[in-house]
Design a protein around this motif. Sequence first.
Motif, PDB file in Angstrom:
ATOM      1  N   ILE A 107     106.485  56.144 -34.431  1.00 51.50           N
ATOM      2  CA  ILE A 107     107.849  55.823 -34.396  1.00 51.50           C
ATOM      3  C   ILE A 107     108.787  57.161 -33.841  1.00 51.50           C
ATOM      4  CG2 ILE A 107     109.664  56.254 -36.190  1.00 51.50           C
ATOM      5  CD1 ILE A 107     108.736  53.151 -35.516  1.00 51.50           C
ATOM      6  N   ALA A 108     108.119  58.428 -33.914  1.00 50.82           N
ATOM      7  CA  ALA A 108     108.761  59.656 -33.529  1.00 50.82           C
ATOM      8  C   ALA A 108     108.801  59.492 -31.906  1.00 50.82           C
ATOM      9  CB  ALA A 108     108.150  60.740 -33.936  1.00 50.82           C
ATOM     10  N   LYS A 109     107.665  59.167 -31.414  1.00 51.60           N
ATOM     11  CA  LYS A 109     107.235  59.030 -29.793  1.00 51.60           C
ATOM     12  C   LYS A 109     108.468  57.991 -29.393  1.00 51.60           C
ATOM     13  CE  LYS A 109     104.301  58.127 -26.020  1.00 51.60           C
ATOM     14  NZ  LYS A 109     102.975  57.651 -25.747  1.00 51.60           N
ATOM     15  N   ALA A 110     108.870  56.691 -30.306  1.00 50.62           N
ATOM     16  CA  ALA A 110     109.294  55.695 -29.685  1.00 50.62           C
ATOM     17  C   ALA A 110     110.825  56.181 -29.732  1.00 50.62           C
ATOM     18  CB  ALA A 110     109.219  54.566 -30.678  1.00 50.62           C
ATOM     19  N   LEU A 111     111.222  56.905 -30.906  1.00 52.49           N
ATOM     20  CA  LEU A 111     112.659  57.347 -30.667  1.00 52.49           C
ATOM     21  C   LEU A 111     113.042  58.572 -29.744  1.00 52.49           C
ATOM     22  CD1 LEU A 111     115.362  57.167 -32.299  1.00 52.49           C
ATOM     23  CD2 LEU A 111     114.535  58.962 -33.708  1.00 52.49           C
ATOM     24  N   ALA A 112     112.048  59.186 -29.610  1.00 54.30           N
ATOM     25  CA  ALA A 112     112.066  60.374 -28.442  1.00 54.30           C
ATOM     26  C   ALA A 112     112.220  59.669 -27.109  1.00 54.30           C
ATOM     27  CB  ALA A 112     110.872  61.189 -28.315  1.00 54.30           C
ATOM     28  N   GLU A 113     111.443  58.331 -26.759  1.00 59.31           N
ATOM     29  CA  GLU A 113     112.031  57.615 -25.612  1.00 59.31           C
ATOM     30  C   GLU A 113     113.221  57.120 -25.366  1.00 59.31           C
ATOM     31  OE1 GLU A 113     108.900  54.733 -25.713  1.00 59.31           O
ATOM     32  OE2 GLU A 113     107.271  56.200 -25.308  1.00 59.31           O
ATOM     33  N   LEU A 114     114.018  56.677 -26.443  1.00 56.14           N
ATOM     34  CA  LEU A 114     115.222  56.483 -26.299  1.00 56.14           C
ATOM     35  C   LEU A 114     116.167  57.499 -26.221  1.00 56.14           C
ATOM     36  CD1 LEU A 114     115.163  54.041 -29.701  1.00 56.14           C
ATOM     37  CD2 LEU A 114     115.206  53.470 -27.152  1.00 56.14           C
ATOM     38  N   TYR A 115     115.963  59.004 -26.310  1.00 54.59           N
ATOM     39  CA  TYR A 115     116.585  59.984 -26.266  1.00 54.59           C
ATOM     40  C   TYR A 115     115.764  61.009 -25.110  1.00 54.59           C
ATOM     41  CZ  TYR A 115     119.857  58.360 -29.873  1.00 54.59           C
ATOM     42  OH  TYR A 115     120.545  57.539 -30.493  1.00 54.59           O
ATOM     43  N   PRO A 116     115.640  60.617 -24.056  1.00 48.44           N
ATOM     44  CA  PRO A 116     114.948  61.391 -23.174  1.00 48.44           C
ATOM     45  C   PRO A 116     115.415  62.686 -22.785  1.00 48.44           C
ATOM     46  CG  PRO A 116     116.017  60.039 -21.780  1.00 48.44           C
ATOM     47  CD  PRO A 116     116.162  59.669 -23.411  1.00 48.44           C
ATOM     48  N   ASP A 117     116.677  63.155 -23.175  1.00 44.71           N
ATOM     49  CA  ASP A 117     117.365  64.439 -22.757  1.00 44.71           C
ATOM     50  C   ASP A 117     117.747  65.165 -24.193  1.00 44.71           C
ATOM     51  OD1 ASP A 117     117.419  63.794 -20.051  1.00 44.71           O
ATOM     52  OD2 ASP A 117     119.107  62.500 -20.267  1.00 44.71           O
ATOM     53  N   THR A 118     118.769  65.307 -24.451  1.00 44.75           N
ATOM     54  CA  THR A 118     119.122  66.030 -25.558  1.00 44.75           C
ATOM     55  C   THR A 118     118.929  65.345 -26.853  1.00 44.75           C
ATOM     56  OG1 THR A 118     120.933  67.190 -26.865  1.00 44.75           O
ATOM     57  CG2 THR A 118     121.631  65.359 -25.436  1.00 44.75           C
ATOM     58  N   ARG A 119     118.239  66.083 -27.903  1.00 44.51           N
ATOM     59  CA  ARG A 119     117.923  65.430 -29.014  1.00 44.51           C
ATOM     60  C   ARG A 119     118.423  66.054 -30.293  1.00 44.51           C
ATOM     61  NH1 ARG A 119     111.747  64.579 -27.157  1.00 44.51           N
ATOM     62  NH2 ARG A 119     112.185  62.944 -25.571  1.00 44.51           N
ATOM     63  N   GLU A 120     118.745  67.356 -30.155  1.00 45.08           N
ATOM     64  CA  GLU A 120     119.250  68.233 -31.236  1.00 45.08           C
ATOM     65  C   GLU A 120     120.360  67.835 -31.974  1.00 45.08           C
ATOM     66  OE1 GLU A 120     120.622  70.213 -27.151  1.00 45.08           O
ATOM     67  OE2 GLU A 120     118.860  69.182 -28.166  1.00 45.08           O
ATOM     68  N   ASN A 121     121.318  66.895 -31.403  1.00 44.30           N
ATOM     69  CA  ASN A 121     122.441  66.406 -32.086  1.00 44.30           C
ATOM     70  C   ASN A 121     122.234  65.039 -32.506  1.00 44.30           C
ATOM     71  OD1 ASN A 121     123.879  68.887 -31.897  1.00 44.30           O
ATOM     72  ND2 ASN A 121     124.015  68.415 -29.600  1.00 44.30           N
ATOM     73  N   VAL A 122     120.957  64.450 -32.599  1.00 35.41           N
ATOM     74  CA  VAL A 122     120.868  63.052 -32.924  1.00 35.41           C
ATOM     75  C   VAL A 122     120.817  63.005 -34.412  1.00 35.41           C
ATOM     76  CG1 VAL A 122     119.281  61.030 -32.699  1.00 35.41           C
ATOM     77  CG2 VAL A 122     119.896  62.550 -30.622  1.00 35.41           C
ATOM     78  N   HIS A 123     121.533  62.470 -35.153  1.00 38.57           N
ATOM     79  CA  HIS A 123     121.482  62.411 -36.743  1.00 38.57           C
ATOM     80  C   HIS A 123     120.704  61.263 -37.084  1.00 38.57           C
ATOM     81  CE1 HIS A 123     124.030  63.270 -40.437  1.00 38.57           C
ATOM     82  NE2 HIS A 123     122.435  63.584 -40.628  1.00 38.57           N
TER      83      HIS A 123
END
Length: 212
Positions: A46-62
């Motif tokens: 699931i973590a990998k799947a979410l990372a694929e949805l946010y390929p660039d910046t992730r630090e502000n994804v709540h």
Amino acid sequence: MENIKAFDKYCQNTASKEDMTTYYDSWSSKYDQDLDAAGYRGPSMIAKALAELYPDTRENVHILDVASGTGLVGEQLAKQGFLLIDALDPSQGMIDKAKSKGVYKGMICAYFDEKELDIKAGSYDAITIVGACSAKHLTCGCLMEAVRLIKPGGFFLMSTRPLSLQSVEDKEPFETRMENIEKEGKWKCIRKEIVPRYLDKNDGVIFIYQIA
């Protein structure tokens, strides 16, 4: 794997979600060890799947990690570069264990069901639910609360074992309710995939919906 089999049997025989919560409280100290021994890959998938949805910046994804347990999903999300993660679980024992890992910003000890939480609508970019869709766990009523809490354009990610999904006791099958929410125009399925070796030799299924 024996402890997982015992858990599955308890899920079928226990009387209530409150009993299930007590079970998790007692299991919290050995949970990580047991799931690791069983080859549990759901959190990393699931973590990998979410990372694929946010390929660039992730630090502000709540993110709200529902049924967070001891924080296995939170740990994997953190490894992918996500920083704003809240944990929600009804088991205080599990929440305490998750808090000790230092990957969550907020800790919420509560059930996730049809009742509205004291959280503002549209507070999250994504909700993750891993492995909690089975007997005496989540019911279909929680899905509309998930829709309420996720921002338009945000994502709902869920994974479980197909057999566990079929064991949910509710007015309609869990997957049917998700499909009906899509028909109502509230979200759209962008991925449904059977994944091998989700837990030991058992397959899993991943669902991803995007909020309208």
